[in-house]
Design a protein around this motif. Sequence first.
Motif, PDB file in Angstrom:
ATOM      1  N   VAL A 106       0.836  -1.191   0.000  1.00 12.77           N
ATOM      2  CA  VAL A 106       0.000   0.000   0.000  1.00 12.77           C
ATOM      3  C   VAL A 106       0.880   1.253   0.000  1.00 12.77           C
ATOM      4  O   VAL A 106       1.920   1.295   0.660  1.00 12.77           O
ATOM      5  N   ARG A 107       0.459   2.245  -0.765  1.00 15.21           N
ATOM      6  CA  ARG A 107       1.173   3.519  -0.808  1.00 15.21           C
ATOM      7  C   ARG A 107       0.554   4.498   0.190  1.00 15.21           C
ATOM      8  O   ARG A 107      -0.636   4.458   0.433  1.00 15.21           O
ATOM      9  N   PRO A 108       1.365   5.392   0.741  1.00 14.82           N
ATOM     10  CA  PRO A 108       0.773   6.477   1.529  1.00 14.82           C
ATOM     11  C   PRO A 108      -0.203   7.272   0.662  1.00 14.82           C
ATOM     12  O   PRO A 108       0.123   7.653  -0.457  1.00 14.82           O
ATOM     13  N   ASP A 109      -1.408   7.498   1.165  1.00 15.53           N
ATOM     14  CA  ASP A 109      -2.456   8.138   0.371  1.00 15.53           C
ATOM     15  C   ASP A 109      -3.466   8.785   1.314  1.00 15.53           C
ATOM     16  O   ASP A 109      -4.302   8.098   1.898  1.00 15.53           O
ATOM     17  N   GLY A 110      -3.364  10.094   1.465  1.00  9.97           N
ATOM     18  CA  GLY A 110      -4.263  10.803   2.356  1.00  9.97           C
ATOM     19  C   GLY A 110      -5.716  10.704   1.947  1.00  9.97           C
ATOM     20  O   GLY A 110      -6.609  10.683   2.805  1.00  9.97           O
ATOM     21  N   GLY A 111      -5.967  10.615   0.659  1.00  6.32           N
ATOM     22  CA  GLY A 111      -7.347  10.507   0.180  1.00  6.32           C
ATOM     23  C   GLY A 111      -8.003   9.210   0.616  1.00  6.32           C
ATOM     24  O   GLY A 111      -9.141   9.210   1.103  1.00  6.32           O
ATOM     25  N   ARG A 112      -7.295   8.105   0.459  1.00  8.01           N
ATOM     26  CA  ARG A 112      -7.839   6.815   0.914  1.00  8.01           C
ATOM     27  C   ARG A 112      -7.994   6.791   2.434  1.00  8.01           C
ATOM     28  O   ARG A 112      -8.956   6.242   2.967  1.00  8.01           O
ATOM     29  N   LEU A 113      -7.032   7.390   3.130  1.00 13.35           N
ATOM     30  CA  LEU A 113      -7.124   7.432   4.585  1.00 13.35           C
ATOM     31  C   LEU A 113      -8.338   8.245   5.026  1.00 13.35           C
ATOM     32  O   LEU A 113      -9.029   7.868   5.982  1.00 13.35           O
ATOM     33  N   HIS A 114      -8.623   9.320   4.334  1.00 13.27           N
ATOM     34  CA  HIS A 114      -9.827  10.111   4.643  1.00 13.27           C
ATOM     35  C   HIS A 114     -11.084   9.247   4.515  1.00 13.27           C
ATOM     36  O   HIS A 114     -11.968   9.307   5.377  1.00 13.27           O
ATOM     37  N   CYS A 115     -11.157   8.444   3.460  1.00  6.93           N
ATOM     38  CA  CYS A 115     -12.318   7.557   3.274  1.00  6.93           C
ATOM     39  C   CYS A 115     -12.448   6.576   4.432  1.00  6.93           C
ATOM     40  O   CYS A 115     -13.555   6.314   4.912  1.00  6.93           O
ATOM     41  N   LEU A 116     -11.321   6.033   4.897  1.00  2.66           N
ATOM     42  CA  LEU A 116     -11.357   5.079   6.002  1.00  2.66           C
ATOM     43  C   LEU A 116     -11.812   5.749   7.298  1.00  2.66           C
ATOM     44  O   LEU A 116     -12.596   5.185   8.064  1.00  2.66           O
ATOM     45  N   LEU A 117     -11.334   6.947   7.546  1.00  4.54           N
ATOM     46  CA  LEU A 117     -11.747   7.682   8.744  1.00  4.54           C
ATOM     47  C   LEU A 117     -13.241   7.979   8.716  1.00  4.54           C
ATOM     48  O   LEU A 117     -13.921   7.926   9.747  1.00  4.54           O
ATOM     49  N   GLU A 118     -13.760   8.265   7.538  1.00  7.23           N
ATOM     50  CA  GLU A 118     -15.202   8.496   7.409  1.00  7.23           C
ATOM     51  C   GLU A 118     -15.984   7.208   7.678  1.00  7.23           C
ATOM     52  O   GLU A 118     -17.089   7.245   8.223  1.00  7.23           O
ATOM     53  N   LYS A 119     -15.422   6.069   7.298  1.00  9.11           N
ATOM     54  CA  LYS A 119     -16.078   4.786   7.602  1.00  9.11           C
ATOM     55  C   LYS A 119     -16.153   4.555   9.112  1.00  9.11           C
ATOM     56  O   LYS A 119     -17.103   3.952   9.612  1.00  9.11           O
ATOM     57  N   VAL A 120     -15.152   5.033   9.840  1.00 11.10           N
ATOM     58  CA  VAL A 120     -15.199   4.945  11.297  1.00 11.10           C
ATOM     59  C   VAL A 120     -16.331   5.809  11.837  1.00 11.10           C
ATOM     60  O   VAL A 120     -17.102   5.395  12.713  1.00 11.10           O
ATOM     61  N   VAL A 121     -16.457   7.021  11.299  1.00 14.66           N
ATOM     62  CA  VAL A 121     -17.532   7.923  11.716  1.00 14.66           C
ATOM     63  C   VAL A 121     -18.899   7.290  11.457  1.00 14.66           C
ATOM     64  O   VAL A 121     -19.817   7.373  12.283  1.00 14.66           O
ATOM     65  N   GLU A 122     -19.024   6.621  10.312  1.00 13.31           N
ATOM     66  CA  GLU A 122     -20.300   5.987   9.946  1.00 13.31           C
ATOM     67  C   GLU A 122     -20.611   4.760  10.808  1.00 13.31           C
ATOM     68  O   GLU A 122     -21.741   4.265  10.799  1.00 13.31           O
ATOM     69  N   GLY A 123     -19.622   4.244  11.502  1.00 17.16           N
ATOM     70  CA  GLY A 123     -19.810   3.035  12.292  1.00 17.16           C
ATOM     71  C   GLY A 123     -19.568   1.760  11.520  1.00 17.16           C
ATOM     72  O   GLY A 123     -19.805   0.660  12.034  1.00 17.16           O
ATOM     73  N   ALA A 124     -19.083   1.881  10.274  1.00 14.44           N
ATOM     74  CA  ALA A 124     -18.840   0.704   9.443  1.00 14.44           C
ATOM     75  C   ALA A 124     -17.522   0.016   9.776  1.00 14.44           C
ATOM     76  O   ALA A 124     -17.353  -1.181   9.525  1.00 14.44           O
ATOM     77  N   VAL A 125     -16.578   0.761  10.337  1.00 13.44           N
ATOM     78  CA  VAL A 125     -15.252   0.221  10.660  1.00 13.44           C
ATOM     79  C   VAL A 125     -14.886   0.627  12.078  1.00 13.44           C
ATOM     80  O   VAL A 125     -15.090   1.776  12.483  1.00 13.44           O
TER      81      VAL A 125
END
Length: 309
Positions: A255-274
Amino acid sequence: MRAMTYPEYGTPDTLQLDDVPVPKVGPGTVLIRVERAAVNPVDWKVMAGGLDMMLDAVFPVIPGWDVAGTVEATGPDTPEFRVGDRVAAYARKEVVHGGTYAEYVAVPAESAAIVPDEVDMDTAASLPLAGGTALRALEMVELKQDDTLLIHGASGGVGHIAAQLAVDYGVSVIGTASPGNHDRLREMGVTPVAYGEGLEDRVRSIAPGGVTAVVDFVGGVVDQSLALLGETGGSRMVSIADDTVEDHGGRWVWVRPDGGRLHCLLEKVVEGAVSVHIDRVFPLEGAAEALEISKAGEANGKLVIDATR
């Protein structure tokens, strides 16, 4: 600043608490005041020289690739960040030198993402490498909603995030894990199966026609995976642990460092999905103990370093 360093390749017990210069803040970079750094198996593998054939090391080395904290300073051309922003980053760089087991770390702006207020720093620090790897693996296997996905190592650091993402996407997920972790997988919506001999039969008792995609986070399971994929073949097999998948048309993933993908993952935490299970939090000078626990495979969830202690 305080930082854990090692003077040459070796074992975790060579780590020492040092006073080193605060990193410079160049163009396109942000300086992060570290609150949390997460421990990953790659940290002690890098420390042992396991990636020397890929990455140059400049000693003394500060280990660590995962970080969450606040922006202390910004370099030129970083309009997306301001001092005081809560951020997380996968801080791997081209040279092994200035890692995250420290009070400060400088990272390229494109590696970082804003941490939503709803996400605590332990979770934010634990997500970049493991979460990014999970997301990358699912992208590379070209997941479809009608898939039956087999995840090898579904209760591990990367696997349990991949399982949650796949379930959130609507995929039918079968995950291998030790029996003690089966209840946790069921709670996530994953059908658990035990590792080892007879795996193919156990999976076919759940999915008689086999599976349509495989993501491997443990290694050594290529033959079993191919048998379960059937006519699909290795083209829908991805591994982070076994590069021989490429001999069968599969993909070996980093995996490459990627702030955009990390933002998506953090939003999944907010949604309760992760969600991320935190095992223990150590002070900065406890980093060697944390690495030893990781190396021994004794962690039951993420190990986190509190750089403020």
